[in-house]
Design a protein around this motif. Structure first.
Motif, PDB file in Angstrom:
ATOM      1  N   ARG A  61       8.026   5.770  93.525  1.00 39.90           N
ATOM      2  CA  ARG A  61       8.604   5.088  94.693  1.00 39.90           C
ATOM      3  C   ARG A  61       7.776   5.371  95.949  1.00 39.90           C
ATOM      4  NH1 ARG A  61      13.656   3.419  95.107  1.00 39.90           N
ATOM      5  NH2 ARG A  61      14.342   4.833  93.441  1.00 39.90           N
ATOM      6  N   ALA A  87      11.307   1.161  90.920  1.00 36.43           N
ATOM      7  CA  ALA A  87      11.155   1.876  92.187  1.00 36.43           C
ATOM      8  C   ALA A  87       9.834   1.515  92.864  1.00 36.43           C
ATOM      9  CB  ALA A  87      11.226   3.385  91.941  1.00 36.43           C
ATOM     10  N   THR A  91       9.119  -0.613  96.535  1.00 36.50           N
ATOM     11  CA  THR A  91       8.297  -0.107  97.638  1.00 36.50           C
ATOM     12  C   THR A  91       7.141  -1.044  97.938  1.00 36.50           C
ATOM     13  OG1 THR A  91       8.863   2.198  97.193  1.00 36.50           O
ATOM     14  CG2 THR A  91       6.822   1.789  98.382  1.00 36.50           C
TER      15      THR A  91
END
Length: 278
Positions: A61, A87, A91
Motif C-alpha cells: 500500500r 492495496a 494507492t
C-alpha cells in the motif's frame, strides 16, 4: 512497413521513451507471479529500470505510492497477494501512478478471472496479455491452456478495443505481431523471435517493462500508447537480435538479456517494424 508521418512519429517516440527510461531508471513495483520474479528483475535492470518486489499488503500500500510504475500479474495469486494487489492499486490510483494488469491464464481459472475482472473497474493504465487472455478478460472467450494462447492476435482486436474503451487505457496483445490499442488508435509491431515462448517469463517481464516505460513517459509528457509500443519494441528488438546467434532456449535467454542492455534506443527503433492500423 508503413512510411508515413505517423510512422516516423512513432519511431521517434520509441527512441525518446527508451532514452527516458535509461535516463530516469524508473522504479517498478512488481506484484508478479513466483515463477518469473528473477527474470522480471533481470529484464528491468537490463532495460535500464529498477525493480522492487514488495508483497506484504501494508508495505505494498505504501510502496505503490513511491514507485514510478506498478505491475499486477495474477499468475500465482494467494490470499495475501490478492490483498496486496488491491492495496497497491488503490494507492496507485490515488497518487496517479500508472499500473499494468497482466491477466495470466485468465478465463480458465475462476479465482484469478474474478480478480482480474474486478481490477478492470479500477481502470488499469495498460493491460498486457496474449490473445486468449485478452479475449477471456473481455468476456468474449473461455481462456486457453494455461498460459498458452489458442487465439491469434488479430482475432483479439475486437476484445482489445472493447477493453480500451472500458478502461480508458491501452491494451496490448502480444504475439508474432503485437497489437496495441487505445481510444481511436491501433498500432501493430513486428519483432521478437520464435524462441521467446520457450523461455519462461518473456511475456510476464514484458508487463513489467510496460510499467517502467509508462512511468518514464509520464515524467516527460509522452503518451501512454507510445510508451506501451516502445516497451514492446525494446523487448521484441532484443529478441530479434538474440535469435540471430542463439543455439536454443538457454543461449537465447542469455543473449536476450545482453541485447536488452546493449541495444541503443536508435537500434531498437531500427530493428522493429511498425504498422499504422486502419
Amino acid at each position: 512497413m508503413t512510411d508515413s508521418p505517423q510512422h516516423h512519429s512513432q519511431t521517434a517516440a520509441i527512441v525518446e521513451c527508451a532514452q527516458e527510461v535509461r535516463a530516469t531508471a524508473p522504479l517498478v513495483h512488481c506484484l508478479t507471479n513466483s515463477v518469473v520474479k528473477e527474470i522480471t528483475a533481470n529484464v528491468l535492470l537490463a532495460a535500464g529500470a529498477s525493480p522492487a518486489m514488495v508483497e506484504h499488503p501494508e508495505e505494498a500500500r505504501v510502496f505503490a505510492g513511491i514507485a514510478n510504475g506498478l505491475l499486477v500479474n495474477v499468475g500465482t495469486i494467494s490470499e495475501e497477494q490478492t490483498d496486496a494487489i488491491r492495496a497497491a492499486v488503490a494507492t496507485a490510483n490515488a497518487q496517479g501512478v500508472p499500473w499494468v494488469l497482466d491477466p495470466v491464464a485468465v478465463g480458465g481459472l475462476p479465482q484469478r478471472t474474478e480478480l482480474a475482472r474486478e481490477l478492470l473497474d479500477l481502470k488499469p493504465t495498460a493491460i498486457r496479455g496474449n490473445a486468449t487472455e485478452v479475449v477471456a478478460l473481455a468476456g468474449l472467450g473461455q481462456g486457453g491452456r494455461g498460459v498458452d494462447s489458442t487465439e491469434s492476435v488479430e482475432s483479439a482486436r475486437e476484445a482489445a478495443e472493447a477493453l480500451a474503451r472500458r478502461t480508458g487505457g491501452v491494451v496490448a496483445v502480444s504475439g508474432e505481431r503485437d497489437l496495441i490499442a487505445s481510444s481511436g488508435r491501433v498500432t501493430r509491431l513486428t519483432s521478437g523471435h520464435s524462441l521467446m515462448p520457450l523461455v519462461i517469463g518473456t511475456g510476464c517481464s514484458l508487463g513489467a517493462a510496460v510499467a517502467a516505460y509508462l512511468g518514464a513517459a509520464r515524467s516527460s509528457g509522452m503518451s501512454d500508447h507510445d510508451a506501451v509500443v516502445a516497451a514492446h519494441a525494446h523487448l521484441g528488438a532484443a529478441g530479434t537480435v538474440a535469435g540471430r546467434s542463439a543455439e536454443g532456449p538457454g543461449s537465447f535467454h542469455v543473449r536476450w538479456l545482453d541485447a536488452l542492455h546493449a541495444l541503443s534506443p536508435e537500434e531498437i527503433a531500427q530493428v522493429v517494424e511498425l504498422e499504422d492500423a486502419a
